[in-house]
Scaffold this motif. Structure first.
Motif, PDB file in Angstrom:
ATOM      1  N   LEU A  78       1.155   1.732  10.958  1.00  0.00           N
ATOM      2  CA  LEU A  78       1.842   2.548  11.681  1.00  0.00           C
ATOM      3  C   LEU A  78       2.215   4.162  11.415  1.00  0.00           C
ATOM      4  O   LEU A  78       2.100   4.561  12.391  1.00  0.00           O
ATOM      5  CB  LEU A  78       3.623   1.709  11.798  1.00  0.00           C
ATOM      6  CG  LEU A  78       5.111   2.597  12.829  1.00  0.00           C
ATOM      7  CD1 LEU A  78       4.321   2.285  14.099  1.00  0.00           C
ATOM      8  CD2 LEU A  78       5.268   1.617  11.853  1.00  0.00           C
ATOM      9  N   GLY A  79       2.083   4.360  10.016  1.00  0.00           N
ATOM     10  CA  GLY A  79       1.399   5.268  10.242  1.00  0.00           C
ATOM     11  C   GLY A  79       0.237   6.078  10.653  1.00  0.00           C
ATOM     12  O   GLY A  79       0.572   7.455  11.029  1.00  0.00           O
ATOM     13  N   GLU A  80      -0.580   5.037  10.520  1.00  0.00           N
ATOM     14  CA  GLU A  80      -1.646   5.631  10.607  1.00  0.00           C
ATOM     15  C   GLU A  80      -1.808   5.918  12.447  1.00  0.00           C
ATOM     16  O   GLU A  80      -2.566   6.825  12.817  1.00  0.00           O
ATOM     17  CB  GLU A  80      -2.908   5.197  10.609  1.00  0.00           C
ATOM     18  CG  GLU A  80      -3.557   5.536   9.349  1.00  0.00           C
ATOM     19  CD  GLU A  80      -5.048   5.034   8.933  1.00  0.00           C
ATOM     20  OE1 GLU A  80      -5.540   4.046   9.439  1.00  0.00           O
ATOM     21  OE2 GLU A  80      -5.745   5.412   8.526  1.00  0.00           O
ATOM     22  N   SER A  97       4.721  10.020  10.650  1.00  0.00           N
ATOM     23  CA  SER A  97       3.527   9.337  10.252  1.00  0.00           C
ATOM     24  C   SER A  97       3.857   9.248   8.653  1.00  0.00           C
ATOM     25  O   SER A  97       3.748   8.445   7.711  1.00  0.00           O
ATOM     26  CB  SER A  97       2.355  10.453  10.325  1.00  0.00           C
ATOM     27  OG  SER A  97       1.546   9.738   9.884  1.00  0.00           O
ATOM     28  N   GLN A  98       4.292  10.787   8.094  1.00  0.00           N
ATOM     29  CA  GLN A  98       4.479  11.308   6.660  1.00  0.00           C
ATOM     30  C   GLN A  98       5.777  10.473   6.519  1.00  0.00           C
ATOM     31  O   GLN A  98       5.007   9.478   5.196  1.00  0.00           O
ATOM     32  CB  GLN A  98       4.802  12.492   6.433  1.00  0.00           C
ATOM     33  CG  GLN A  98       3.519  13.596   6.340  1.00  0.00           C
ATOM     34  CD  GLN A  98       4.033  14.594   6.437  1.00  0.00           C
ATOM     35  OE1 GLN A  98       4.446  15.476   4.736  1.00  0.00           O
ATOM     36  NE2 GLN A  98       4.115  15.289   7.405  1.00  0.00           N
ATOM     37  N   ALA A  99       6.453  10.247   7.111  1.00  0.00           N
ATOM     38  CA  ALA A  99       7.573   9.037   6.805  1.00  0.00           C
ATOM     39  C   ALA A  99       7.223   7.461   6.288  1.00  0.00           C
ATOM     40  O   ALA A  99       7.560   7.200   5.367  1.00  0.00           O
ATOM     41  CB  ALA A  99       8.833   9.209   7.209  1.00  0.00           C
ATOM     42  N   LYS A 100       6.029   7.109   7.439  1.00  0.00           N
ATOM     43  CA  LYS A 100       5.714   5.511   7.273  1.00  0.00           C
ATOM     44  C   LYS A 100       5.183   5.365   6.319  1.00  0.00           C
ATOM     45  O   LYS A 100       5.123   4.510   4.823  1.00  0.00           O
ATOM     46  CB  LYS A 100       5.858   5.344   8.333  1.00  0.00           C
ATOM     47  CG  LYS A 100       6.445   5.699   9.615  1.00  0.00           C
ATOM     48  CD  LYS A 100       7.484   4.210   9.316  1.00  0.00           C
ATOM     49  CE  LYS A 100       8.322   4.401  10.779  1.00  0.00           C
ATOM     50  NZ  LYS A 100       9.767   3.975  10.001  1.00  0.00           N
ATOM     51  N   LEU A 101       3.939   6.669   5.809  1.00  0.00           N
ATOM     52  CA  LEU A 101       3.289   6.170   4.812  1.00  0.00           C
ATOM     53  C   LEU A 101       3.572   6.632   3.064  1.00  0.00           C
ATOM     54  O   LEU A 101       3.240   6.004   2.044  1.00  0.00           O
ATOM     55  CB  LEU A 101       1.983   7.923   5.140  1.00  0.00           C
ATOM     56  CG  LEU A 101       1.298   7.771   6.173  1.00  0.00           C
ATOM     57  CD1 LEU A 101       0.290   9.141   6.567  1.00  0.00           C
ATOM     58  CD2 LEU A 101      -0.179   6.266   5.781  1.00  0.00           C
ATOM     59  N   LYS A 102       4.623   7.597   2.808  1.00  0.00           N
ATOM     60  CA  LYS A 102       5.802   8.173   2.251  1.00  0.00           C
ATOM     61  C   LYS A 102       6.108   6.534   1.665  1.00  0.00           C
ATOM     62  O   LYS A 102       6.445   5.766   0.424  1.00  0.00           O
ATOM     63  CB  LYS A 102       6.592   8.786   1.470  1.00  0.00           C
ATOM     64  CG  LYS A 102       5.706   9.947   1.922  1.00  0.00           C
ATOM     65  CD  LYS A 102       6.424  11.094   1.894  1.00  0.00           C
ATOM     66  CE  LYS A 102       5.920  12.432   2.255  1.00  0.00           C
ATOM     67  NZ  LYS A 102       7.192  14.063   1.985  1.00  0.00           N
ATOM     68  N   GLU A 103       6.620   5.432   2.923  1.00  0.00           N
ATOM     69  CA  GLU A 103       7.722   4.485   2.330  1.00  0.00           C
ATOM     70  C   GLU A 103       6.764   2.995   2.284  1.00  0.00           C
ATOM     71  O   GLU A 103       6.705   2.513   1.500  1.00  0.00           O
ATOM     72  CB  GLU A 103       8.027   3.842   4.182  1.00  0.00           C
ATOM     73  CG  GLU A 103       8.799   2.344   3.478  1.00  0.00           C
ATOM     74  CD  GLU A 103       9.918   2.457   5.410  1.00  0.00           C
ATOM     75  OE1 GLU A 103       9.480   3.455   5.769  1.00  0.00           O
ATOM     76  OE2 GLU A 103      10.769   1.471   5.162  1.00  0.00           O
ATOM     77  N   LYS A 203      -6.261   5.677   1.257  1.00  0.00           N
ATOM     78  CA  LYS A 203      -6.260   6.694   2.646  1.00  0.00           C
ATOM     79  C   LYS A 203      -5.249   6.983   2.875  1.00  0.00           C
ATOM     80  O   LYS A 203      -5.101   8.026   3.404  1.00  0.00           O
ATOM     81  CB  LYS A 203      -7.332   5.324   4.205  1.00  0.00           C
ATOM     82  CG  LYS A 203      -8.387   4.840   3.556  1.00  0.00           C
ATOM     83  CD  LYS A 203      -9.071   3.890   4.857  1.00  0.00           C
ATOM     84  CE  LYS A 203     -10.226   3.891   4.726  1.00  0.00           C
ATOM     85  NZ  LYS A 203     -10.287   2.841   6.050  1.00  0.00           N
ATOM     86  N   ALA A 204      -4.121   6.560   2.226  1.00  0.00           N
ATOM     87  CA  ALA A 204      -2.424   6.964   2.869  1.00  0.00           C
ATOM     88  C   ALA A 204      -2.815   7.668   2.153  1.00  0.00           C
ATOM     89  O   ALA A 204      -1.884   9.235   2.632  1.00  0.00           O
ATOM     90  CB  ALA A 204      -2.194   5.705   2.737  1.00  0.00           C
TER      91      ALA A 204
END
Length: 400
Positions: A78-80, A97-103, A203-204
């Motif tokens: 979802l973040g990508e 996008s950053q919020a989803k990757l941090k989560e 990658k994240a």
């Protein structure tokens, strides 16, 4: 039959559909409608996972079943995909996008999936030096390459097993229920999903750093615009810069014809001094070998005047023979020997190619040589007549 609605699809079907969209978006360009559809599918997957309670903060990766491991990638996908969506407000897209990757990273950390190196680097904060950042990048790149190689190995292993299974099925009929036993590769599937999650973490982290930098640049541009400057460069300024660059290149080309290139550096010690800034290329340097001096400091660089000083200066001498010249001096010496050897070989080849019958003789010189040879031959014949073969040995025999 028409396509099923999103609400009617099961969680595995939704995830598989979203995973295919993510794979297509990573390999090639995908239109915005497909990207938005993938984001909607992943958001629906996230909601269903939350309602079903598939994961708990009290669990670790060992407590999660193999079937549910793949759903850990929903937040990463979802973040990508969100980052690839085109909108007028780019900063808002970056924040989502950053919020989803941090989560995703936080959840993997709770599941003990984040490597210890990443945790140590993140705990140190922003006080990292350039060497630490480079080491972190190199370690992350190596983990990413190792994960990709492992996934490729698992894929090839699966394909080989499939080919052997099909060949065995053709030669030997498979009874009902035995196909499930042949395809039972739960451990391999678990290993593949864990490796995929490890690759997604690498990658994240990289994508999160890139999005942070992009957000900082866009925020700086917006602040500059709000302060009154639109940040645009006028064509007159661009033309002036182009003229300056052309003039500089023209002057450099004209100076290059009269510039004498520096002599090549053949001394390793002098080259190291130039690199470290202690010397300049234009400095004159002679290849002089400074021998190593052993012994007490009071006798260094002094000529011993007495036997006692001479013996004291030889106390700390090495057990091996010291070099008498540097590597550069030895190379120059070998080059000089090689030049002499080549000159000598050239002279010998010139002599070998010339013969007596090729030399031009002066008139009358050939007749003088013939007379001298005849005279020598007559004298030799006279001497053989006076001294027959074995005459000198008769006096040595007892009866001679």
């Amino acid at each position: 039959m028409g396509e099923m609605k999103m609400e009617e699809l099961s969680l595995p079907a939704l995830f598989e559909q979203a995973r295919k969209i993510h794979l297509a978006a990573c390999e090639s360009t995908v239109d915005q409608e497909t990207l938005k559809k993938g984001c909607e599918n992943l958001a629906q997957c996230e909601e269903m996972i939350s309602k079903l309670g598939l994961f708990s903060t009290n669990e670790t990766k060992d407590d999660i079943s193999t079937t549910n491991l793949k759903y850990l990638l929903v937040l990463f996908y979802l973040g990508e995909l969100t980052e690839k969506v085109a909108q007028d407000d780019r900063i808002q897209v970056l924040k989502v996008s950053q919020a989803k990757l941090k989560e995703f990273i936080s959840f993997c950390e709770a599941m003990e999936l984040v490597p210890e190196e990443e945790l140590q680097m993140s705990s140190s904060g922003g006080a990292n030096s350039f060497a630490d950042l480079r080491a972190k990048k190199v370690a992350r790149f190596r983990r990413q390459k190792a994960a990709e190689a492992k996934l490729l190995e698992i894929k090839e292993r699966k394909e080989r097993r499939g080919r052997s299974t099909r060949a065995a099925a053709i030669s030997t009929p498979v009874e009902t229920g035995e196909e499930d036993l042949l395809d039972d590769d739960g451990e391999e599937e678990r290993e593949a999903w864990l490796t995929t999650i490890s690759l997604a973490l690498c990658k994240a982290f990289d994508l999160l750093e890139m999005l942070k930098k992009e957000e900082e640049m866009l925020s700086a541009i917006n602040e500059k615009k709000l302060q009154g400057g639109d940040g645009e460069v006028s064509p007159a300024i661009l033309d002036e810069r182009a003229k300056k660059a052309e003039a500089w290149h023209r002057d450099a080309a004209s100076r290059a014809r009269f510039t004498k290139p520096a002599a090549p550096i053949t001394c390793a010690t002098f080259a190291q001094d130039v690199i470290e800034g202690r010397k300049r290329v234009s400095d004159v340097h002679e290849h002089k070998h400074q021998p190593m001096i052993f012994g007490p400091a009071s006798l260094v660089a002094k000529n011993p005047t007495s036997e006692r000083e001479r013996l004291a200066a030889q106390v700390f001498q090495p057990h091996y023979r010291l070099p008498t010249m540097s590597i550069e001096e030895a190379g120059l010496k070998e080059m000089e020997i090689m030049n002499k050897w080549q000159e000598r070989n050239a002279k010998l080849m010139e002599e070998a190619n010339s013969s007596w019958y090729k030399d031009k003789l002066k008139p009358g010189e050939e007749e003088e040589d013939d007379d001298a040879a005849q005279e020598k031959a007559r004298q030799w014949d006279d001497w053989k007549d006076d001294n027959p073969r074995g005459a000198g040995n008769k006096k040595l025999t007892p009866c001679g």
